[in-house]
Design a protein around this motif. Structure first.
Motif, PDB file in Angstrom:
ATOM      1  N   HIS A 145       0.867  -1.171   0.000  1.00  0.00           N
ATOM      2  CA  HIS A 145       0.000   0.000   0.000  1.00  0.00           C
ATOM      3  C   HIS A 145       0.908   1.227   0.000  1.00  0.00           C
ATOM      4  O   HIS A 145       1.978   1.198   0.625  1.00  0.00           O
ATOM      5  CB  HIS A 145      -0.903   0.050   1.241  1.00  0.00           C
ATOM      6  CG  HIS A 145      -1.990  -0.977   1.262  1.00  0.00           C
ATOM      7  ND1 HIS A 145      -3.049  -0.969   0.370  1.00  0.00           N
ATOM      8  CD2 HIS A 145      -2.193  -2.057   2.061  1.00  0.00           C
ATOM      9  CE1 HIS A 145      -3.857  -1.979   0.627  1.00  0.00           C
ATOM     10  NE2 HIS A 145      -3.357  -2.666   1.643  1.00  0.00           N
ATOM     11  N   PRO A 146       0.526   2.310  -0.654  1.00  0.00           N
ATOM     12  CA  PRO A 146       1.334   3.538  -0.612  1.00  0.00           C
ATOM     13  C   PRO A 146       1.452   4.071   0.811  1.00  0.00           C
ATOM     14  O   PRO A 146       0.525   3.947   1.624  1.00  0.00           O
ATOM     15  CB  PRO A 146       0.542   4.506  -1.501  1.00  0.00           C
ATOM     16  CG  PRO A 146      -0.275   3.630  -2.396  1.00  0.00           C
ATOM     17  CD  PRO A 146      -0.630   2.433  -1.559  1.00  0.00           C
ATOM     18  N   VAL A 147       2.598   4.671   1.106  1.00  0.00           N
ATOM     19  CA  VAL A 147       2.883   5.185   2.444  1.00  0.00           C
ATOM     20  C   VAL A 147       3.455   6.595   2.339  1.00  0.00           C
ATOM     21  O   VAL A 147       4.219   6.892   1.412  1.00  0.00           O
ATOM     22  CB  VAL A 147       3.881   4.260   3.182  1.00  0.00           C
ATOM     23  CG1 VAL A 147       4.397   4.911   4.457  1.00  0.00           C
ATOM     24  CG2 VAL A 147       3.228   2.922   3.502  1.00  0.00           C
ATOM     25  N   GLN A 148       3.065   7.463   3.259  1.00  0.00           N
ATOM     26  CA  GLN A 148       3.612   8.812   3.316  1.00  0.00           C
ATOM     27  C   GLN A 148       4.040   9.110   4.750  1.00  0.00           C
ATOM     28  O   GLN A 148       3.640   8.413   5.683  1.00  0.00           O
ATOM     29  CB  GLN A 148       2.587   9.854   2.867  1.00  0.00           C
ATOM     30  CG  GLN A 148       1.396   9.979   3.806  1.00  0.00           C
ATOM     31  CD  GLN A 148       0.386  11.020   3.367  1.00  0.00           C
ATOM     32  OE1 GLN A 148       0.333  11.387   2.204  1.00  0.00           O
ATOM     33  NE2 GLN A 148      -0.409  11.508   4.311  1.00  0.00           N
ATOM     34  N   ALA A 149       4.843  10.162   4.928  1.00  0.00           N
ATOM     35  CA  ALA A 149       5.328  10.510   6.264  1.00  0.00           C
ATOM     36  C   ALA A 149       5.277  12.017   6.476  1.00  0.00           C
ATOM     37  O   ALA A 149       5.851  12.773   5.682  1.00  0.00           O
ATOM     38  CB  ALA A 149       6.750   9.999   6.471  1.00  0.00           C
ATOM     39  N   ASN A 150       4.586  12.444   7.529  1.00  0.00           N
ATOM     40  CA  ASN A 150       4.569  13.839   7.962  1.00  0.00           C
ATOM     41  C   ASN A 150       5.215  13.934   9.336  1.00  0.00           C
ATOM     42  O   ASN A 150       5.251  12.937  10.080  1.00  0.00           O
ATOM     43  CB  ASN A 150       3.140  14.384   8.052  1.00  0.00           C
ATOM     44  CG  ASN A 150       2.415  14.336   6.724  1.00  0.00           C
ATOM     45  OD1 ASN A 150       3.026  14.337   5.657  1.00  0.00           O
ATOM     46  ND2 ASN A 150       1.091  14.281   6.779  1.00  0.00           N
ATOM     47  N   ALA A 151       5.695  15.111   9.700  1.00  0.00           N
ATOM     48  CA  ALA A 151       6.238  15.337  11.038  1.00  0.00           C
ATOM     49  C   ALA A 151       5.485  16.485  11.686  1.00  0.00           C
ATOM     50  O   ALA A 151       5.160  17.479  11.023  1.00  0.00           O
ATOM     51  CB  ALA A 151       7.729  15.649  10.974  1.00  0.00           C
ATOM     52  N   TYR A 152       5.202  16.346  12.971  1.00  0.00           N
ATOM     53  CA  TYR A 152       4.494  17.361  13.746  1.00  0.00           C
ATOM     54  C   TYR A 152       5.383  17.772  14.919  1.00  0.00           C
ATOM     55  O   TYR A 152       5.771  16.915  15.737  1.00  0.00           O
ATOM     56  CB  TYR A 152       3.160  16.828  14.264  1.00  0.00           C
ATOM     57  CG  TYR A 152       2.166  16.537  13.172  1.00  0.00           C
ATOM     58  CD1 TYR A 152       1.132  17.425  12.881  1.00  0.00           C
ATOM     59  CD2 TYR A 152       2.249  15.377  12.411  1.00  0.00           C
ATOM     60  CE1 TYR A 152       0.211  17.169  11.871  1.00  0.00           C
ATOM     61  CE2 TYR A 152       1.341  15.110  11.393  1.00  0.00           C
ATOM     62  CZ  TYR A 152       0.333  16.002  11.136  1.00  0.00           C
ATOM     63  OH  TYR A 152      -0.562  15.742  10.128  1.00  0.00           O
ATOM     64  N   ILE A 153       5.701  19.061  15.010  1.00  0.00           N
ATOM     65  CA  ILE A 153       6.553  19.580  16.068  1.00  0.00           C
ATOM     66  C   ILE A 153       5.740  20.588  16.865  1.00  0.00           C
ATOM     67  O   ILE A 153       5.352  21.636  16.338  1.00  0.00           O
ATOM     68  CB  ILE A 153       7.830  20.239  15.497  1.00  0.00           C
ATOM     69  CG1 ILE A 153       8.541  19.271  14.524  1.00  0.00           C
ATOM     70  CG2 ILE A 153       8.772  20.641  16.621  1.00  0.00           C
ATOM     71  CD1 ILE A 153       8.152  19.402  13.088  1.00  0.00           C
ATOM     72  N   THR A 154       5.462  20.250  18.119  1.00  0.00           N
ATOM     73  CA  THR A 154       4.538  21.037  18.945  1.00  0.00           C
ATOM     74  C   THR A 154       5.256  21.536  20.196  1.00  0.00           C
ATOM     75  O   THR A 154       5.900  20.737  20.892  1.00  0.00           O
ATOM     76  CB  THR A 154       3.320  20.187  19.351  1.00  0.00           C
ATOM     77  OG1 THR A 154       2.686  19.666  18.180  1.00  0.00           O
ATOM     78  CG2 THR A 154       2.321  21.006  20.146  1.00  0.00           C
ATOM     79  N   PRO A 155       5.153  22.832  20.526  1.00  0.00           N
ATOM     80  CA  PRO A 155       5.764  23.347  21.753  1.00  0.00           C
ATOM     81  C   PRO A 155       4.989  22.905  22.987  1.00  0.00           C
ATOM     82  O   PRO A 155       3.956  22.232  22.882  1.00  0.00           O
ATOM     83  CB  PRO A 155       5.702  24.866  21.566  1.00  0.00           C
ATOM     84  CG  PRO A 155       4.512  25.071  20.691  1.00  0.00           C
ATOM     85  CD  PRO A 155       4.475  23.884  19.762  1.00  0.00           C
ATOM     86  N   ARG A 156       5.444  23.292  24.159  1.00  0.00           N
ATOM     87  CA  ARG A 156       4.783  22.911  25.411  1.00  0.00           C
ATOM     88  C   ARG A 156       3.391  23.531  25.516  1.00  0.00           C
ATOM     89  O   ARG A 156       3.133  24.606  24.981  1.00  0.00           O
ATOM     90  CB  ARG A 156       5.627  23.358  26.611  1.00  0.00           C
ATOM     91  CG  ARG A 156       6.991  22.689  26.701  1.00  0.00           C
ATOM     92  CD  ARG A 156       7.707  23.130  27.974  1.00  0.00           C
ATOM     93  NE  ARG A 156       7.827  24.593  28.040  1.00  0.00           N
ATOM     94  CZ  ARG A 156       8.026  25.268  29.173  1.00  0.00           C
ATOM     95  NH1 ARG A 156       8.081  24.628  30.326  1.00  0.00           N
ATOM     96  NH2 ARG A 156       8.147  26.593  29.149  1.00  0.00           N
TER      97      ARG A 156
END
Length: 402
Positions: A145-156
């Motif tokens: 199956h196709p796969v993708q990657a995102n990144a989430y950077i969240t402060p405190r």
């Protein structure tokens, strides 16, 4: 569900793909039977290094601070809502060109928003960050199956996305800091979620699998957070079958008879007749041909991973009898023999070769390093050199330097 999900031992891409999947979900058969598309799975301490081989805070900082990111590769969110991109992008002239762009990242503004509570989202990292490109390709080879990657950077003390349900399954890999998660069953209707299935904190090295349509939310408390969201864009039966059903339905272009709305009984007989026509045409569909076409569609839409290819092209003339080559990690290679021809599918293109080369290609696809002269039992010297250099030029093979 398929009767088995087992890597082919003669295909290095398949084997490494299952290693990547096992790294995330652990016991693969158990994951398939108990969790895939059914219920969340949390695994603590999967990776002691916090998936540092895939992405680190330093990597994220380098991507942002370079200023080279452009929309839609990134965005900012705050309190569950997107921030206007005009507030954190800028115009710039392309080098040696009069063309202007107005969607380039402004690192200073991005960092200011982050400091004020905004979440930074990096989209489709598999397209431009090599470690995640390789990892996603490995997962694709196992899942098909196709796969993708995102990144989430969240402060405190912040929330990026508010509670929502994705249209595809996701695997969360915690890279840095900690984040609180809540995952619910899909609600019976409306926007209200169902029963709470998981409530907990992800620490570096933790994994959380969430099936599609399961509402979830996440926020930070006293620690900032960075995680990778691996999205599995699974093929669905409705799309596979729709492609053939639509062709049949679209062929029924004859107009309904005049006065059809005044005689529902007569229309009912005609509807039954047309449904019979559709059923007879559906019965003529070749399941094997449809299955082959579906598989071919997946493999023929995998972009080659060509990191280092420029140097390999410069070194082509250094490939000699004693050279050691290996299949490039993450490469797609599917072989198909038709009559006296061998078709070699390499993701975005297909090579047409004589069928007599199949034994040599099977050996190469297995993925173990080999010397060109090791193919002497299958090809003469000129033939094996031509084949080795051709496959290196196409990106399937790479030269192993001492």
């Amino acid at each position: 569900m398929l009767p088995a999900l087992t890597p082919r031992q003669d295909d290095s891409a398949s084997v490494s793909g299952f290693e990547a999947l096992r790294r995330c979900v652990g016991d693969i058969p158990r994951f398939i039977g108990d969790h895939w598309g059914q219920t969340p799975l949390h695994r603590a301490g999967v990776d002691g290094a916090g998936f540092g081989d895939l992405l680190t805070i330093a990597d994220i900082d380098a991507l942002i601070s370079s200023g080279g990111l452009r929309l839609p590769r990134f965005r900012l969110l705050q309190d569950g809502k997107p921030i206007d991109p005009a507030d954190y992008t800028k115009g710039a002239a392309l080098t040696s060109s009069t063309r202007q762009v107005d969607d380039q990242a402004d690192p200073g503004r991005i960092y200011s928003f982050f400091d004020a509570g905004a979440t930074i989202v990096l989209h489709a990292l598999q397209e431009y960050w090599p470690p995640l490109a390789r990892f996603c390709r490995q997962l694709e080879c196992a899942l098909t199956h196709p796969v993708q990657a995102n990144a989430y950077i969240t402060p405190r003390f912040a929330e990026g996305l508010s509670r929502h349900a994705d249209t595809h399954d996701v695997i969360i890999l915690q890279v840095h800091g900690r984040k609180q998660w809540h995952v619910h069953e899909p609600g019976a209707g409306g926007d209200e979620p169902g029963a709470l299935l998981f409530e907990g904190e992800l620490a570096p090295g933790d994994m959380l699998y969430i099936p599609r349509t399961f509402p979830h939310s996440a926020r930070t408390e006293s620690s900032s957070s960075a995680h990778i969201t691996v999205g599995i864009l699974a093929y669905q039966w409705r799309l596979v079958l729709k492609s053939v059903i639509d062709k049949i339905v679209y062929s029924l272009e004859e107009s309904l008879p005049m006065g059809f709305a005044d005689d529902p009984a007569a229309l009912s007989a005609l509807v039954a007749e047309r449904l019979g026509d559709i059923k007879s045409k559906v019965d003529t569909i070749d399941p094997a041909a449809l299955a082959t076409a579906t598989a071919q569609h997946f493999w023929s839409n995998r972009r080659p991973l060509l990191t280092g290819q420029l140097q390999h092209l410069l070194d082509l003339d250094q490939i000699v009898e004693q050279s050691t080559l290996r299949r490039r990690p993450g490469s797609v290679c599917k072989l198909r023999v038709e009559s006296d021809r061998l078709f070699v599918l390499l993701g975005d293109r297909e090579l047409d070769m004589p069928a007599r080369l199949e034994p040599a290609l099977r050996r190469i696809v297995a993925g173990k390093p080999f010397m060109v002269q090791d193919l002497a039992d299958q090809l003469d010297e000129q033939g094996r050199l031509v084949l080795a250099r051709r496959l290196a030029r196409e990106g399937l093979l790479e030269l192993v330097t001492p």
